[in-house]
Design a protein around this motif. Structure first.
Motif, mmCIF file in Angstrom:
data_model
loop_
_atom_site.group_PDB
_atom_site.id
_atom_site.type_symbol
_atom_site.label_atom_id
_atom_site.label_comp_id
_atom_site.label_asym_id
_atom_site.label_seq_id
_atom_site.Cartn_x
_atom_site.Cartn_y
_atom_site.Cartn_z
ATOM 1 N N HIS A 1 26.899 54.836 8.090
ATOM 2 C CA HIS A 1 27.649 53.986 7.168
ATOM 3 C C HIS A 1 27.572 54.460 5.718
ATOM 4 O O HIS A 1 28.282 53.948 4.855
ATOM 5 N N LYS A 2 26.738 55.450 5.443
ATOM 6 C CA LYS A 2 26.621 55.995 4.088
ATOM 7 C C LYS A 2 27.310 57.357 3.949
ATOM 8 O O LYS A 2 27.204 58.004 2.926
ATOM 9 N N MET A 3 28.003 57.783 4.989
ATOM 10 C CA MET A 3 28.674 59.084 4.962
ATOM 11 C C MET A 3 30.119 58.938 4.502
ATOM 12 O O MET A 3 30.705 57.860 4.576
ATOM 13 N N ARG A 4 30.691 60.027 4.051
ATOM 14 C CA ARG A 4 32.089 60.091 3.640
ATOM 15 C C ARG A 4 32.729 61.284 4.341
ATOM 16 O O ARG A 4 32.042 62.204 4.783
ATOM 17 N N PHE A 5 34.036 61.276 4.392
ATOM 18 C CA PHE A 5 34.788 62.380 4.972
ATOM 19 C C PHE A 5 35.575 63.030 3.847
ATOM 20 O O PHE A 5 36.323 62.351 3.138
ATOM 21 N N GLN A 6 35.361 64.337 3.638
ATOM 22 C CA GLN A 6 36.024 65.029 2.539
ATOM 23 C C GLN A 6 36.285 66.483 2.922
ATOM 24 O O GLN A 6 35.375 67.175 3.384
ATOM 25 N N ASN A 7 37.531 66.906 2.735
ATOM 26 C CA ASN A 7 37.925 68.285 3.040
ATOM 27 C C ASN A 7 37.545 68.692 4.466
ATOM 28 O O ASN A 7 37.074 69.807 4.701
ATOM 29 N N GLY A 8 37.720 67.767 5.393
ATOM 30 C CA GLY A 8 37.447 68.048 6.795
ATOM 31 C C GLY A 8 35.976 68.070 7.157
ATOM 32 O O GLY A 8 35.616 68.458 8.263
#
Length: 175
Positions: A153-160
């Motif tokens: 829940h603390k992760m993000r998705f960026q540039n694949g």
């Protein structure tokens, strides 16, 4: 005032101060008005609106902690604490009344906080927020940039890539 409990709070915090006295008296109010004691697990929940000295009294006296998930920080900066009892559903918000120190020096202010009637130093109301859900366990994911493990829940998705908050680059155009 329960001198034994005060000494317990002071030992946990490391020193006496007016801030600790505020949290101590807020706990006394919760104990008195909700009929609660220490929390073995998540029976008692405290949402603190500040990150000041008084929070240590909550930890020492009620055993609400970040690690157990029953101490939640909501940073409004107010000297306010909302207490919830999961067992019977009772809840109470305790907020320090503003301007009550009337220019007192720290020792006099602390003495006043520890001896004044609770209704004189605090306002009492029902919290506007519902009882928070119990603490959850999350799957650990590995950041594709730094390689460190982070709850999902603390992760993000960026540039694949799946990235942690430290590796995530925010996009803000100043609005």
């Amino acid at each position: 005032m329960d001198e034994k409990l005060w000494k317990k709070a002071v030992a946990f915090h490391g020193h006496e101060c007016p801030g600790l006295a505020i949290g101590f008296r807020a706990c006394e109010a919760a104990i008195e008005k909700l009929g609660i004691g220490t929390s073995e697990d998540e029976q008692i929940v405290c949402i603190t609106e500040n990150d000041a000295c008084g929070v240590d009294a909550v930890q020492a006296l009620l055993s609400c902690t970040m690690g157990k998930g029953n101490l939640i920080y909501r940073g409004t900066g107010k000297q306010a604490f909302s207490f919830y009892n999961r067992t019977d559903g009772k809840k109470l918000r305790v907020c320090l009344k503003p301007g009550k120190n009337n220019g007192m020096e720290r020792p006099q202010w602390q003495a006043h906080l520890l001896s004044a009637p609770l209704d004189e130093i605090f306002s009492f109301s029902e919290p506007k927020k519902d009882l928070p859900e119990r603490a959850r366990l999350f799957q650990t994911l590995v950041c594709d940039v730094c390689g460190e493990g982070v709850p999902e829940h603390k992760m993000r998705f960026q540039n694949g890539k799946t990235v942690c908050l430290d590796c995530f680059t925010t996009y803000d155009r100043g609005w």
